[in-house]
Design an enzyme around this catalytic site. Structure first.
Site, PDB file in Angstrom:
ATOM      1  N   GLU A  73       0.812  -1.218   0.000  1.00 58.63           N
ATOM      2  CA  GLU A  73       0.000   0.000   0.000  1.00 58.63           C
ATOM      3  C   GLU A  73       0.848   1.272   0.000  1.00 58.63           C
ATOM      4  O   GLU A  73       0.355   2.352   0.312  1.00 58.63           O
ATOM      5  CB  GLU A  73      -0.939   0.007   1.206  1.00 58.63           C
ATOM      6  CG  GLU A  73      -1.965  -1.109   1.202  1.00 58.63           C
ATOM      7  CD  GLU A  73      -2.920  -1.027   2.366  1.00 58.63           C
ATOM      8  OE1 GLU A  73      -3.789  -0.136   2.351  1.00 58.63           O
ATOM      9  OE2 GLU A  73      -2.787  -1.834   3.298  1.00 58.63           O
ATOM     10  N   ARG A 127     -11.626   3.687  10.997  1.00 59.01           N
ATOM     11  CA  ARG A 127     -12.797   3.511  10.139  1.00 59.01           C
ATOM     12  C   ARG A 127     -13.242   2.062  10.206  1.00 59.01           C
ATOM     13  O   ARG A 127     -12.420   1.147  10.170  1.00 59.01           O
ATOM     14  CB  ARG A 127     -12.450   3.870   8.695  1.00 59.01           C
ATOM     15  CG  ARG A 127     -13.666   4.162   7.817  1.00 59.01           C
ATOM     16  CD  ARG A 127     -13.290   4.285   6.345  1.00 59.01           C
ATOM     17  NE  ARG A 127     -13.028   2.964   5.771  1.00 59.01           N
ATOM     18  CZ  ARG A 127     -11.941   2.655   5.058  1.00 59.01           C
ATOM     19  NH1 ARG A 127     -10.992   3.555   4.859  1.00 59.01           N
ATOM     20  NH2 ARG A 127     -11.799   1.435   4.569  1.00 59.01           N
ATOM     21  N   TYR A 186      -9.810   3.573  -5.547  1.00 53.88           N
ATOM     22  CA  TYR A 186      -8.805   4.595  -5.814  1.00 53.88           C
ATOM     23  C   TYR A 186      -8.756   5.119  -7.245  1.00 53.88           C
ATOM     24  O   TYR A 186      -8.185   6.183  -7.481  1.00 53.88           O
ATOM     25  CB  TYR A 186      -7.422   4.045  -5.450  1.00 53.88           C
ATOM     26  CG  TYR A 186      -7.304   3.658  -4.003  1.00 53.88           C
ATOM     27  CD1 TYR A 186      -7.376   4.609  -2.992  1.00 53.88           C
ATOM     28  CD2 TYR A 186      -7.145   2.334  -3.625  1.00 53.88           C
ATOM     29  CE1 TYR A 186      -7.281   4.265  -1.656  1.00 53.88           C
ATOM     30  CE2 TYR A 186      -7.040   1.965  -2.293  1.00 53.88           C
ATOM     31  CZ  TYR A 186      -7.112   2.934  -1.320  1.00 53.88           C
ATOM     32  OH  TYR A 186      -7.021   2.582   0.008  1.00 53.88           O
ATOM     33  N   ASP A 232     -15.702  -0.867   8.482  1.00 51.58           N
ATOM     34  CA  ASP A 232     -16.433  -1.233   7.267  1.00 51.58           C
ATOM     35  C   ASP A 232     -17.479  -2.298   7.591  1.00 51.58           C
ATOM     36  O   ASP A 232     -17.182  -3.288   8.277  1.00 51.58           O
ATOM     37  CB  ASP A 232     -15.466  -1.746   6.202  1.00 51.58           C
ATOM     38  CG  ASP A 232     -14.468  -0.678   5.762  1.00 51.58           C
ATOM     39  OD1 ASP A 232     -14.792   0.520   5.913  1.00 51.58           O
ATOM     40  OD2 ASP A 232     -13.386  -1.036   5.275  1.00 51.58           O
ATOM     41  N   GLU A 255     -14.241  -5.176   8.766  1.00 54.64           N
ATOM     42  CA  GLU A 255     -12.919  -4.914   9.326  1.00 54.64           C
ATOM     43  C   GLU A 255     -12.858  -3.523   9.930  1.00 54.64           C
ATOM     44  O   GLU A 255     -13.712  -2.670   9.676  1.00 54.64           O
ATOM     45  CB  GLU A 255     -11.836  -5.053   8.257  1.00 54.64           C
ATOM     46  CG  GLU A 255     -11.951  -4.063   7.108  1.00 54.64           C
ATOM     47  CD  GLU A 255     -10.854  -4.266   6.080  1.00 54.64           C
ATOM     48  OE1 GLU A 255      -9.686  -3.981   6.409  1.00 54.64           O
ATOM     49  OE2 GLU A 255     -11.165  -4.704   4.954  1.00 54.64           O
ATOM     50  N   GLY A 284      -7.155   5.665   4.742  1.00 59.07           N
ATOM     51  CA  GLY A 284      -6.616   6.557   3.725  1.00 59.07           C
ATOM     52  C   GLY A 284      -7.120   7.981   3.881  1.00 59.07           C
ATOM     53  O   GLY A 284      -8.219   8.222   4.381  1.00 59.07           O
ATOM     54  N   ASN A 319     -10.137  -0.333  10.216  1.00 55.85           N
ATOM     55  CA  ASN A 319      -8.907   0.270   9.700  1.00 55.85           C
ATOM     56  C   ASN A 319      -8.404   1.290  10.712  1.00 55.85           C
ATOM     57  O   ASN A 319      -9.103   2.260  11.012  1.00 55.85           O
ATOM     58  CB  ASN A 319      -9.178   0.973   8.370  1.00 55.85           C
ATOM     59  CG  ASN A 319      -9.680   0.023   7.307  1.00 55.85           C
ATOM     60  OD1 ASN A 319      -8.901  -0.561   6.576  1.00 55.85           O
ATOM     61  ND2 ASN A 319     -10.994  -0.136   7.220  1.00 55.85           N
ATOM     62  N   SER A 337      -6.750  -1.989   1.567  1.00 53.68           N
ATOM     63  CA  SER A 337      -7.026  -1.432   0.244  1.00 53.68           C
ATOM     64  C   SER A 337      -7.518  -2.482  -0.748  1.00 53.68           C
ATOM     65  O   SER A 337      -7.373  -2.323  -1.958  1.00 53.68           O
ATOM     66  CB  SER A 337      -5.784  -0.725  -0.325  1.00 53.68           C
ATOM     67  OG  SER A 337      -5.449   0.397   0.450  1.00 53.68           O
TER      68      SER A 337
END
Length: 314
Positions: free
Chosen positions: A27, A260, A221, A262, A275, A281, A277, A155
């Protein structure tokens, strides 16, 4: 962790901030973008900040760069899994985000899911894969449609959706290039949400919509047709349930500061954790800045609040 010099979420941080970005994980390119965005915001906000492109000599780099706080903008193994946090702890440098154990646990999708299942937080059924797995039987047990994931990547790197035993075997071989631990989980068909956490509060959830088979690297992205809906369209009671689940998941792993979560919702509206994070990002396509804007925060304010939240919880 040592206290940072000054903690005030409404004023620029009174100290020297090193933004750690780059790294050596898969990443890296995303981390370079995150680091640049964070560094620009700190400097724009009047903070004495500088960047460090972290390499394999990270310890020496940190020793040679005096700072009062490290803003961790590293994604993936080596930056998000507790290792850089442990080095910073050893050197006595305060830093943003979750501490060593929580970072390691959140980075490990397998153990996160095992913990959530053990305490009654909903997450899709899953299995750990190996070279001698019975591909057809595993896929059948998971309902015939599943997602393969390296346990320690982010990612969506190395991920694949599978609908046959052969696809499962091929996806495992791909994911194993990135990680020695690979899991497969039942595909939840429905809406995908993400909930940013900042200073113990859940920001407005975002609903993600993509034409891809799932929300993959390209959708995150590169694609211009991915849709981000905020407000997310849930009724107030359901939105509060989503926020509560996200906060519980975040807290259960011992995370702090910011992050964050998800989540998927099936066709019946039942939420499933995917998950957490711990270093999300912060690029032009990123979700935490989007949620912050919905909560009335510009990017400069968001970065300052991340520092304040991390220091306050240390």
């Amino acid at each position: 962790m040592n206290k940072a010099t000054t903690v005030n979420e409404t004023q620029p941080f009174a100290g020297r901030v090193g933004v750690l970005f780059g790294g050596t994980s898969a990443e890296r390119e995303i981390s370079l973008q995150t680091g640049k965005a964070v560094l620009d915001a700190l400097q724009q906000g009047g903070v004495d900040a500088f960047g460090i492109d972290i390499g394999r000599d990270a310890v020496k780099q940190l020793q040679d760069s005096p700072m009062d706080l490290a803003f961790i903008a590293l994604h993936g193994p080596g930056g998000e899994d507790g290792r850089i946090q442990a080095v910073l702890e050893y050197l006595g440098i305060p830093y943003t985000g979750s501490e060593v154990a929580a970072s390691a646990l959140a980075m490990d999708k397998l153990r996160s899911k095992q913990l959530w299942a053990g305490i009654g937080l909903s997450t899709p059924e899953f299995a750990l894969l190996s070279d001698d797995s019975d591909w057809d039987q595993i896929l059948k047990t998971l309902g015939g449609d599943a997602i393969v994931k390296p346990a320690h990547e982010g990612s969506s790197i190395g991920m694949a959706r599978v609908q046959s035993g052969k696809e499962l075997a091929d996806a495992y071989a791909l994911a194993a290039r990135y990680d020695g631990s690979v899991l497969v989980e039942r595909l939840i068909v429905g809406s995908e949400y993400t909930v940013a956490i900042l200073g113990g509060e859940a920001l407005p959830p975002i609903r993600l919509e993509t034409e891809h088979r799932f929300y993959d690297y390209d959708a995150k992205y590169l694609a211009d047709d991915t849709r981000y809906l905020c407000p997310c369209g849930l009724e107030e009671e359901r939105e509060q349930a989503l926020k509560s689940l996200a906060l519980n998941a975040f807290d259960s792993l011992g995370c702090r500061g910011w992050g964050r979560v998800d989540v998927m919702a099936d066709q019946h509206g039942h939420f499933y954790l995917l998950e957490v994070n711990t270093v999300p990002g912060m690029t032009s396509h990123s979700l935490v800045p989007m949620a912050a804007r919905a909560a009335g925060m510009d990017f400069v304010t968001l970065v300052q609040r991340i520092i304040g939240a991390s220091c306050r919880e240390s």
